[in-house]
Each structure stands twice: as structure tokens, then as C-alpha cells.
Design a protein around this motif. Structure first.
Motif, PDB file in Angstrom:
ATOM      1  N   HIS A 198       0.821  -1.208   0.000  1.00 26.93           N
ATOM      2  CA  HIS A 198       0.000   0.000   0.000  1.00 26.93           C
ATOM      3  C   HIS A 198       0.860   1.266   0.000  1.00 26.93           C
ATOM      4  CE1 HIS A 198      -3.053  -2.952   1.318  1.00 26.93           C
ATOM      5  NE2 HIS A 198      -3.871  -2.160   0.648  1.00 26.93           N
ATOM      6  N   SER A 199       1.992   1.199   0.684  1.00 21.99           N
ATOM      7  CA  SER A 199       2.908   2.345   0.683  1.00 21.99           C
ATOM      8  C   SER A 199       3.535   2.540  -0.690  1.00 21.99           C
ATOM      9  CB  SER A 199       4.007   2.150   1.732  1.00 21.99           C
ATOM     10  OG  SER A 199       3.460   2.083   3.028  1.00 21.99           O
TER      11      SER A 199
ATOM     12  N   GLY B  49       0.825   3.940  -2.996  1.00 18.15           N
ATOM     13  CA  GLY B  49       0.595   5.328  -2.608  1.00 18.15           C
ATOM     14  C   GLY B  49       1.720   6.236  -3.074  1.00 18.15           C
TER      15      GLY B  49
ATOM     16  N   LYS C  78       1.284   6.835  -6.763  1.00 21.79           N
ATOM     17  CA  LYS C  78       0.195   7.759  -7.085  1.00 21.79           C
ATOM     18  C   LYS C  78       0.586   9.204  -6.766  1.00 21.79           C
ATOM     19  CE  LYS C  78      -2.713   4.654  -8.489  1.00 21.79           C
ATOM     20  NZ  LYS C  78      -3.038   4.542  -9.940  1.00 21.79           N
TER      21      LYS C  78
ATOM     22  N   ALA D 269      -6.802   9.202  -6.029  1.00 18.46           N
ATOM     23  CA  ALA D 269      -6.140   8.065  -5.378  1.00 18.46           C
ATOM     24  C   ALA D 269      -5.050   8.537  -4.426  1.00 18.46           C
ATOM     25  CB  ALA D 269      -5.557   7.139  -6.438  1.00 18.46           C
TER      26      ALA D 269
ATOM     27  N   SER E 248      -6.506   9.797  -1.217  1.00 17.76           N
ATOM     28  CA  SER E 248      -6.978   8.672  -0.401  1.00 17.76           C
ATOM     29  C   SER E 248      -5.830   8.012   0.350  1.00 17.76           C
ATOM     30  CB  SER E 248      -7.682   7.639  -1.293  1.00 17.76           C
ATOM     31  OG  SER E 248      -8.806   8.200  -1.917  1.00 17.76           O
ATOM     32  N   TYR E 249      -4.717   7.792  -0.346  1.00 25.02           N
ATOM     33  CA  TYR E 249      -3.577   7.141   0.309  1.00 25.02           C
ATOM     34  C   TYR E 249      -2.949   8.050   1.365  1.00 25.02           C
ATOM     35  CZ  TYR E 249      -3.456   3.007  -2.655  1.00 25.02           C
ATOM     36  OH  TYR E 249      -3.757   1.817  -3.261  1.00 25.02           O
TER      37      TYR E 249
ATOM     38  N   SER F   7      -5.157   7.943   4.423  1.00 28.37           N
ATOM     39  CA  SER F   7      -5.122   6.642   5.092  1.00 28.37           C
ATOM     40  C   SER F   7      -3.869   6.444   5.937  1.00 28.37           C
ATOM     41  CB  SER F   7      -5.212   5.517   4.055  1.00 28.37           C
ATOM     42  OG  SER F   7      -3.998   5.413   3.314  1.00 28.37           O
TER      43      SER F   7
ATOM     44  N   ALA G 105      -0.896   5.707   4.705  1.00 26.56           N
ATOM     45  CA  ALA G 105      -0.044   4.669   4.119  1.00 26.56           C
ATOM     46  C   ALA G 105       1.258   5.219   3.548  1.00 26.56           C
ATOM     47  CB  ALA G 105      -0.808   3.934   3.010  1.00 26.56           C
ATOM     48  N   ILE G 106       1.357   6.540   3.411  1.00 30.10           N
ATOM     49  CA  ILE G 106       2.518   7.129   2.752  1.00 30.10           C
ATOM     50  C   ILE G 106       3.734   7.167   3.679  1.00 30.10           C
ATOM     51  CG2 ILE G 106       3.425   9.171   1.585  1.00 30.10           C
ATOM     52  CD1 ILE G 106       1.191   7.786   0.075  1.00 30.10           C
TER      53      ILE G 106
ATOM     54  N   THR H 119       8.771   8.405  -0.384  1.00 33.14           N
ATOM     55  CA  THR H 119       7.895   8.957  -1.412  1.00 33.14           C
ATOM     56  C   THR H 119       8.482  10.226  -2.016  1.00 33.14           C
ATOM     57  OG1 THR H 119       5.922   8.035  -0.332  1.00 33.14           O
ATOM     58  CG2 THR H 119       5.570   9.860  -1.876  1.00 33.14           C
TER      59      THR H 119
END
Length: 244
Positions: free
Chosen positions: A39-40, A43, A46, A182, A185-186, A189, A191-192, A197
Motif C-alpha cells: 500500500h505504501s 501510494g 500515485k 487516489a 486517499s492514500y 489513510s 499509508a505514505i 515517497t
């Protein structure tokens, strides 16, 4: 060391993605190999795509290669298709998504040999019975699965007889649109992983600018062969991932 590797991944994936699409199938597996949680990694992809796509679109807009009038109407089509695809994806298995991706890319690969477009045209992007449904359909694919979205859009713009550099700008705007929701959203959440990133984002912005400069110098008759190579590699990787 991971920061430098992620920067280089961002440069490579986004340069290729800007020129012919398919950058996500480079960056995502590479981040997973570095040990980032799935998920990271998605994310990070995105968020970096959102920023780098807008940077390359804005560069071409500033250079008057593209206008707001012909470009911004595609945003609701891409967003609407992406939302629709996300809803449909929830009802399908991962195996079905792979099959859809391979069929669409194989269809695009085949039509590239018989299509009339060659990125040497001068047509503006207009809402037509082909462009509207085409953009919405590719948006659905992006929401369903994603990898190869930019490649499919380039095939569409080639068919519509739109110049290559303008096509690159339009694809990057559509990618920004589909990634925006998206990415938010990440981020919300949690998740980043921000340091990683940001390293990927720095490489992606660099790659986006490099890709734009190469695109401006690339002869139109070279684009179709590059697209075909990228498409073939996408199909092979998708099949290999599904088999494994």
C-alpha cells in the motif's frame, strides 16, 4: 542508499512513462523489491505520478504546445471513467483484471499496425463519438487496473491524428486527474512513507521534464515502434506476473 535508488527509479520510470506509458510497471515492482509495503508503494506511485504528470503538462502548456480549451474537458471523462472502473474492480477477481489488461493491450498493439494515425497530424482534441467514449473507456481501465493506461491513450490520440508532443501533454493531464483522487486517499489513510515517497517524487519530476524534452525532439515516425516495444513488454510482464 534507498533514497538514491528510489530517485533513479523515478527518473527511469517516468521518462519512459512520459514517452510511451507503462512507467508504473517499472516503479512498482522495483519498490516492492526494496521491501516497501504494497500500500505504501502504490501510494508513493500515485503521489509522485500526480506531481510529475502535472509538471510535464504545465511545461508543455507554458510552451504553448497545448491549450486549456482543448485539454481540460478530458478531466471529467478520465475522472468519471476512473471512478466507474474502481466500482467495477471491486466485483472482479485479480485474474479477470489481468485478462482484461492483456486483451486491451494486445488489441492496441494489433491496431497500431493498421491504424491510420502516426502522430504527425495537426488536429486539436475535440469531443467526438470516438474521443469521448475512448477517454471514458480508458479511464475505466485505469480505475480497474491501471498499468498501460498512458500507452492506450497514446494509441487513441494517434488514431485521432493528434501531434505526438500534444498527445504527451494530454496523457499527462489525464494521468494527473486519475491519480489525484487516489493520492489523496492514500495520504489520508496514512499509508505514505514520506521520506521514500519524496525521493521517488524528486526522481519522477526529473524524469517528467527529461521525457518532455526528448518528446519534443523525437521524430513522429519513431513513436509507433517505441509504443509497440513498450506494449509488448507490458503484455509479457502482465502474463508473467499472472503465471507466477
Amino acid at each position: 542508499m534507498d533514497y538514491l535508488v528510489l530517485f533513479c527509479i523515478g527518473v527511469t520510470a517516468t521518462t519512459i512513462g512520459t514517452l510511451a506509458g507503462g512507467g508504473g510497471l517499472i516503479s512498482l515492482p522495483a519498490m516492492l523489491m526494496l521491501g516497501m509495503p504494497i500500500h505504501s508503494a502504490i501510494g508513493a506511485n500515485k503521489v509522485s505520478n500526480m506531481v510529475s504528470s502535472f509538471s510535464s503538462f504545465f511545461t508543455l502548456f507554458r510552451r504553448k504546445q497545448i491549450t486549456l480549451k482543448e485539454s481540460f474537458w478530458l478531466v471529467p471523462f478520465s475522472l468519471g471513467g476512473g471512478v466507474t472502473g474502481g466500482v467495477i474492480a471491486a466485483q472482479l477477481s485479480s485474474e479477470s483484471l489481468y485478462i482484461v489488461a492483456v486483451i486491451l493491450l494486445a488489441f492496441a498493439f494489433g491496431t497500431s499496425f493498421i491504424g491510420k494515425g502516426g502522430f504527425s497530424g495537426t488536429e486539436p482534441l475535440k469531443l467526438t463519438p470516438v474521443s469521448g467514449p475512448g477517454l471514458f473507456g480508458i479511464g475505466i481501465y485505469d480505475g480497474l487496473f491501471g498499468p498501460g493506461q498512458g500507452t492506450l491513450m497514446l494509441y487513441l490520440f494517434s488514431y485521432l491524428n493528434i501531434a505526438y508532443v500534444k498527445s504527451v501533454g494530454l496523457v499527462r493531464l489525464a494521468t494527473f486527474s486519475s491519480c489525484f483522487g487516489a493520492a489523496i486517499s492514500y495520504i489520508l489513510s496514512g499509508a505514505i512513507i514520506w521520506p521514500l515517497t519524496l525521493a521517488l517524487m524528486a526522481g519522477s519530476v526529473t524524469g517528467a521534464q527529461l521525457g518532455v524534452r526528448i518528446a519534443e525532439k523525437l521524430r513522429p515516425d519513431y513513436v509507433k515502434p517505441i509504443l509497440r516495444v513498450v506494449t509488448a513488454l507490458l503484455i509479457v510482464q502482465l502474463i508473467a506476473d499472472n503465471v507466477m
